[in-house]
Scaffold this motif. Sequence first.
Motif, PDB file in Angstrom:
ATOM      1  N   ILE A  31       0.820  -1.210   0.000  1.00 25.19           N
ATOM      2  CA  ILE A  31       0.000   0.000   0.000  1.00 25.19           C
ATOM      3  C   ILE A  31       0.855   1.262   0.000  1.00 25.19           C
ATOM      4  O   ILE A  31       0.324   2.366   0.064  1.00 25.19           O
ATOM      5  CB  ILE A  31      -0.948   0.028   1.225  1.00 25.19           C
ATOM      6  N   LEU A  32       2.172   1.103  -0.063  1.00 24.79           N
ATOM      7  CA  LEU A  32       3.043   2.272  -0.035  1.00 24.79           C
ATOM      8  C   LEU A  32       2.786   3.175  -1.235  1.00 24.79           C
ATOM      9  O   LEU A  32       2.598   2.713  -2.350  1.00 24.79           O
ATOM     10  CB  LEU A  32       4.513   1.843  -0.013  1.00 24.79           C
ATOM     11  N   GLU A  33       2.780   4.455  -0.975  1.00 28.77           N
ATOM     12  CA  GLU A  33       2.509   5.440  -2.020  1.00 28.77           C
ATOM     13  C   GLU A  33       3.511   6.575  -1.869  1.00 28.77           C
ATOM     14  O   GLU A  33       3.810   7.023  -0.757  1.00 28.77           O
ATOM     15  CB  GLU A  33       1.081   5.969  -1.866  1.00 28.77           C
ATOM     16  N   ARG A  62      -7.242   8.063  -5.026  1.00 27.78           N
ATOM     17  CA  ARG A  62      -5.790   8.296  -4.951  1.00 27.78           C
ATOM     18  C   ARG A  62      -5.441   9.118  -3.708  1.00 27.78           C
ATOM     19  O   ARG A  62      -4.431   8.858  -3.041  1.00 27.78           O
ATOM     20  CB  ARG A  62      -5.309   9.015  -6.213  1.00 27.78           C
ATOM     21  N   THR A  63      -6.274  10.094  -3.391  1.00 24.42           N
ATOM     22  CA  THR A  63      -6.030  10.928  -2.217  1.00 24.42           C
ATOM     23  C   THR A  63      -6.200  10.135  -0.928  1.00 24.42           C
ATOM     24  O   THR A  63      -5.419  10.289   0.017  1.00 24.42           O
ATOM     25  CB  THR A  63      -6.990  12.139  -2.210  1.00 24.42           C
ATOM     26  N   VAL A  64      -7.205   9.275  -0.884  1.00 25.68           N
ATOM     27  CA  VAL A  64      -7.426   8.433   0.297  1.00 25.68           C
ATOM     28  C   VAL A  64      -6.196   7.563   0.567  1.00 25.68           C
ATOM     29  O   VAL A  64      -5.729   7.453   1.705  1.00 25.68           O
ATOM     30  CB  VAL A  64      -8.680   7.548   0.107  1.00 25.68           C
ATOM     31  N   ILE A  65      -5.654   6.966  -0.485  1.00 23.52           N
ATOM     32  CA  ILE A  65      -4.476   6.102  -0.332  1.00 23.52           C
ATOM     33  C   ILE A  65      -3.272   6.916   0.132  1.00 23.52           C
ATOM     34  O   ILE A  65      -2.527   6.508   1.027  1.00 23.52           O
ATOM     35  CB  ILE A  65      -4.167   5.378  -1.653  1.00 23.52           C
ATOM     36  N   LYS A  66      -3.079   8.087  -0.466  1.00 21.76           N
ATOM     37  CA  LYS A  66      -1.949   8.936  -0.067  1.00 21.76           C
ATOM     38  C   LYS A  66      -2.115   9.440   1.367  1.00 21.76           C
ATOM     39  O   LYS A  66      -1.151   9.472   2.140  1.00 21.76           O
ATOM     40  CB  LYS A  66      -1.821  10.118  -1.031  1.00 21.76           C
ATOM     41  N   ASP A  67      -3.333   9.833   1.720  1.00 19.41           N
ATOM     42  CA  ASP A  67      -3.575  10.319   3.081  1.00 19.41           C
ATOM     43  C   ASP A  67      -3.316   9.218   4.103  1.00 19.41           C
ATOM     44  O   ASP A  67      -2.760   9.473   5.184  1.00 19.41           O
ATOM     45  CB  ASP A  67      -5.013  10.820   3.216  1.00 19.41           C
ATOM     46  N   TYR A  68      -3.721   7.998   3.772  1.00 20.77           N
ATOM     47  CA  TYR A  68      -3.484   6.884   4.694  1.00 20.77           C
ATOM     48  C   TYR A  68      -1.983   6.681   4.900  1.00 20.77           C
ATOM     49  O   TYR A  68      -1.518   6.477   6.026  1.00 20.77           O
ATOM     50  CB  TYR A  68      -4.119   5.603   4.158  1.00 20.77           C
ATOM     51  N   ASN A  69      -1.231   6.755   3.811  1.00 21.76           N
ATOM     52  CA  ASN A  69       0.222   6.635   3.919  1.00 21.76           C
ATOM     53  C   ASN A  69       0.806   7.761   4.764  1.00 21.76           C
ATOM     54  O   ASN A  69       1.719   7.551   5.564  1.00 21.76           O
ATOM     55  CB  ASN A  69       0.850   6.647   2.524  1.00 21.76           C
ATOM     56  N   PHE A  70       0.270   8.958   4.588  1.00 20.54           N
ATOM     57  CA  PHE A  70       0.772  10.112   5.342  1.00 20.54           C
ATOM     58  C   PHE A  70       0.578   9.906   6.845  1.00 20.54           C
ATOM     59  O   PHE A  70       1.495  10.140   7.641  1.00 20.54           O
ATOM     60  CB  PHE A  70       0.039  11.381   4.897  1.00 20.54           C
ATOM     61  N   LEU A  83      -9.947  11.122   8.459  1.00 16.74           N
ATOM     62  CA  LEU A  83     -10.732   9.946   8.844  1.00 16.74           C
ATOM     63  C   LEU A  83     -10.258   8.659   8.175  1.00 16.74           C
ATOM     64  O   LEU A  83     -10.770   7.579   8.477  1.00 16.74           O
ATOM     65  CB  LEU A  83     -12.214  10.172   8.528  1.00 16.74           C
ATOM     66  N   VAL A  84      -9.263   8.752   7.286  1.00 18.38           N
ATOM     67  CA  VAL A  84      -8.736   7.531   6.663  1.00 18.38           C
ATOM     68  C   VAL A  84      -8.109   6.605   7.695  1.00 18.38           C
ATOM     69  O   VAL A  84      -7.922   5.416   7.433  1.00 18.38           O
ATOM     70  CB  VAL A  84      -7.693   7.840   5.562  1.00 18.38           C
ATOM     71  N   ILE A  85      -7.795   7.133   8.879  1.00 17.16           N
ATOM     72  CA  ILE A  85      -7.187   6.285   9.907  1.00 17.16           C
ATOM     73  C   ILE A  85      -8.172   5.242  10.423  1.00 17.16           C
ATOM     74  O   ILE A  85      -7.781   4.327  11.159  1.00 17.16           O
ATOM     75  CB  ILE A  85      -6.644   7.120  11.087  1.00 17.16           C
ATOM     76  N   LYS A  86      -9.446   5.357  10.047  1.00 18.34           N
ATOM     77  CA  LYS A  86     -10.414   4.316  10.396  1.00 18.34           C
ATOM     78  C   LYS A  86     -10.154   3.034   9.608  1.00 18.34           C
ATOM     79  O   LYS A  86     -10.622   1.966   9.984  1.00 18.34           O
ATOM     80  CB  LYS A  86     -11.841   4.797  10.116  1.00 18.34           C
ATOM     81  N   LEU A  87      -9.421   3.160   8.510  1.00 19.08           N
ATOM     82  CA  LEU A  87      -9.103   2.003   7.680  1.00 19.08           C
ATOM     83  C   LEU A  87      -7.901   1.262   8.256  1.00 19.08           C
ATOM     84  O   LEU A  87      -7.120   1.819   9.024  1.00 19.08           O
ATOM     85  CB  LEU A  87      -8.794   2.449   6.248  1.00 19.08           C
TER      86      LEU A  87
END
Length: 247
Positions: free
Chosen positions: A167-169, A234-242, A181-185
Amino acid sequence: MTQISINTTQNVNIVFTAASVGDRILANIVDWLIKIAYFVVLFFMIFRWTGLLDAINKMDDWSGGAIIMIFMLPVAFYTLIFESWLEGQTWGKRLMKIKVVKIDGYQASFPEYLIRWFFRLVDLMIFNGLIAVISVSTSSRSQRLGDMAAGTSVITLKNKINISHTILEEIGTEYVPIYPLVIKLSDNDVRIIKETFNNAVARNDYDTVRKLVDKVEKVTGIRNQSGNHHDFIRTVIKDYNFYTRGA
């Protein structure tokens, strides 16, 4: 080891490796050692050193029994508490690098953990766990009865490529996240989202992308601010990585 093939709601097939019976037994042994350590600390450091044991002995049977039962609750609910807190892992499972997941590939939640915990009475307490061993060894998804009832299975995280690696981006140091809120994932959720999205984009399957956006919004409570489904994912994935790269 048994391979568990999971077909997600977006019709993407993902294969996990089921945890072996040996790993599950060793994880259970570690958990029991932790429980025994709790008993030792409870008896010597709390009951004896504080004089609580003498006080209990002077009480009537009902009162003394009630106090002892209160101290026993952490042991009784150990698995339920830690699987809920550690997202599918007890300390034993974490040490053995195995994890409970739903058979649809998503992160299990409290209702699933509760069902698994309840069925421990049958799986592990009767015949010293023989029922669980037979069930895990013979079922197609390496499930004990509690897993079958809850719709879960236990997978291994010992692959050469860890789940989080997929999942690295790439995000720059100046990147500003939009959706906290992506941290809920979980890592597993984002892995499925990314694989589903990439497959859908490769097939120009816009309907699947739309369904994926709906699913992410429903699970996280996020609302698409970009207006573009592709940019949103794409933003959700990047935000999760952040938010998780330093975890």
